[in-house]
Write a protein that holds these residues in place. Sequence first.
Motif, PDB file in Angstrom:
ATOM      1  N   TRP A 234       0.825  -1.203   0.000  1.00  0.00           N
ATOM      2  CA  TRP A 234       0.000   0.000   0.000  1.00  0.00           C
ATOM      3  C   TRP A 234       0.864   1.260   0.000  1.00  0.00           C
ATOM      4  CZ3 TRP A 234      -4.827   1.279  -1.007  1.00  0.00           C
ATOM      5  CH2 TRP A 234      -5.827   0.314  -0.947  1.00  0.00           C
ATOM      6  N   THR A 235       1.943   1.219   0.740  1.00  0.00           N
ATOM      7  CA  THR A 235       2.823   2.388   0.816  1.00  0.00           C
ATOM      8  C   THR A 235       3.476   2.679  -0.533  1.00  0.00           C
ATOM      9  OG1 THR A 235       3.291   1.923   3.154  1.00  0.00           O
ATOM     10  CG2 THR A 235       4.809   3.397   1.991  1.00  0.00           C
ATOM     11  N   VAL A 236       4.014   1.647  -1.147  1.00  0.00           N
ATOM     12  CA  VAL A 236       4.649   1.823  -2.457  1.00  0.00           C
ATOM     13  C   VAL A 236       3.622   2.271  -3.495  1.00  0.00           C
ATOM     14  CG1 VAL A 236       5.846   0.641  -4.338  1.00  0.00           C
ATOM     15  CG2 VAL A 236       6.486   0.161  -1.966  1.00  0.00           C
ATOM     16  N   VAL A 362       0.173   3.582   7.328  1.00  0.00           N
ATOM     17  CA  VAL A 362       0.308   3.612   5.864  1.00  0.00           C
ATOM     18  C   VAL A 362       0.260   5.043   5.315  1.00  0.00           C
ATOM     19  CG1 VAL A 362      -0.610   2.790   3.667  1.00  0.00           C
ATOM     20  CG2 VAL A 362      -0.617   1.287   5.659  1.00  0.00           C
ATOM     21  N   PRO A 363      -0.799   5.823   5.554  1.00  0.00           N
ATOM     22  CA  PRO A 363      -0.785   7.197   5.036  1.00  0.00           C
ATOM     23  C   PRO A 363       0.306   8.053   5.672  1.00  0.00           C
ATOM     24  CG  PRO A 363      -2.656   6.886   6.498  1.00  0.00           C
ATOM     25  CD  PRO A 363      -2.074   5.526   6.248  1.00  0.00           C
ATOM     26  N   ALA A 364       0.678   7.760   6.934  1.00  0.00           N
ATOM     27  CA  ALA A 364       1.745   8.526   7.587  1.00  0.00           C
ATOM     28  C   ALA A 364       3.076   8.319   6.864  1.00  0.00           C
ATOM     29  CB  ALA A 364       1.868   8.115   9.053  1.00  0.00           C
ATOM     30  N   LEU A 365       3.370   7.072   6.503  1.00  0.00           N
ATOM     31  CA  LEU A 365       4.601   6.779   5.760  1.00  0.00           C
ATOM     32  C   LEU A 365       4.570   7.409   4.368  1.00  0.00           C
ATOM     33  CD1 LEU A 365       5.376   3.031   6.591  1.00  0.00           C
ATOM     34  CD2 LEU A 365       6.863   5.005   7.023  1.00  0.00           C
ATOM     35  N   ILE A 366       3.444   7.245   3.683  1.00  0.00           N
ATOM     36  CA  ILE A 366       3.327   7.794   2.325  1.00  0.00           C
ATOM     37  C   ILE A 366       3.491   9.307   2.352  1.00  0.00           C
ATOM     38  CG2 ILE A 366       1.754   8.126   0.376  1.00  0.00           C
ATOM     39  CD1 ILE A 366       0.475   5.435   1.133  1.00  0.00           C
ATOM     40  N   HIS A 367       2.786   9.945   3.261  1.00  0.00           N
ATOM     41  CA  HIS A 367       2.839  11.405   3.393  1.00  0.00           C
ATOM     42  C   HIS A 367       4.248  11.878   3.698  1.00  0.00           C
ATOM     43  CE1 HIS A 367       0.633  15.157   5.208  1.00  0.00           C
ATOM     44  NE2 HIS A 367       1.746  15.494   4.580  1.00  0.00           N
ATOM     45  N   GLY A 368       4.872  11.253   4.687  1.00  0.00           N
ATOM     46  CA  GLY A 368       6.207  11.677   5.099  1.00  0.00           C
ATOM     47  C   GLY A 368       7.251  11.473   4.021  1.00  0.00           C
TER      48      GLY A 368
END
Length: 381
Positions: A234-236, A362-368
């Motif tokens: 999901w992150t990728v 997941v959104p925290a990693l993507i956002h950051g």
Amino acid sequence: MHISLEANASVMTATGQSDDATLGSDIVLAVGLSLSATTLAAAAVPVRRGVDEPALWLAAGFALLATVTFLSRRRGFLERRIGGPVAAGSGVLVVLSAGYAINRGVLGSVVLPGLEWSISLVFTAFLVGAGIVAVGVADYAGFSSHGLKRRTVQFLEMLAVGSIGLIAMFIAQVLLASPAIALLGSLSELQSMVVTYLSFALGLGSVAFGYLRFRGYDLSYIDLEVPTVRTVLWTVGGLIVLFGILVGASFLMAATGVETAGHGTVEEAEQNPELLVVIVPAMILIVGPFEELLYRNVIQKSLYETFSRYGAVVVGSVVFAFVHVLAYATAGPGQVLASLTMIFALSLVLGVIYERTEDLLVPALIHGVFNAVQFSMLYFV
């Protein structure tokens, strides 16, 4: 005889509920008609005064379509399954057309008689056009007047929570900067940046946990799961989508001549690249996690109580875009709107990913990571 009385009572109850539903629908349509007529007037006045901007003509035309649609719905000429989407779509096109006109420098400002206040009619059309979208969706979904009011109140509540997050950041910065200055003397740019991001975490974190405590929720409300292969995928995937939107939107804006505003932190980093030593890791460790905590896990999740899941994603993204206004405050209104539109689009992706995964990580990693990569590119460009 007893059965007959019960039957009559049931008929009367059903009739009363039907009347209430009809009255509620009429009120919703009356609100929509008022908003669309106001938007039409706001877009048409500058046109009548000789403002030569095709986008403004389009805004007026779409506002007229929305007005006719709401009027037809009230007269019973259109069903809500048709009228609702037409009205909402017209509102979206009003917002896009008016926003484009503002970006082109067309404001259509007028002075209110007796008050000596100047207001932009085009910006008014932009804002009220957003209301048309909301009422069109409400009509399509069959909301009652009570349902529309309840959702409006919660939207304003979440807007207040998001705005309080900004205020809390400034208060935290004062609280942290004062002892730092007393201990170290005047702070360097690098030290000031460290204080800024610590304030960011303290401010947003305090509001997030304070609101949860106010609502009576414990830490189990925070959606954190142990990372898995699914988390990585999901992150990728999310990063690929975000960068795809960024590139596509950049090309579209360049082709249409739309200008965006510069972010204050980006401008600081361009003037002093050494700040990237703090900014890049802060994006991953602080900005991504704490913005997603407040704006996704608290605000978006709270909106699930009255909105549909995807409705909450949209409304939460409106709040997220709104609180970024100050970051672009030095630019013109048109550039600010263009930048906020981009943030809104990116926020929609993050909101959908959070809704699908129900995992804050997941959104925290993507956002950051998304922010960190963009800032890292400043060093190499």
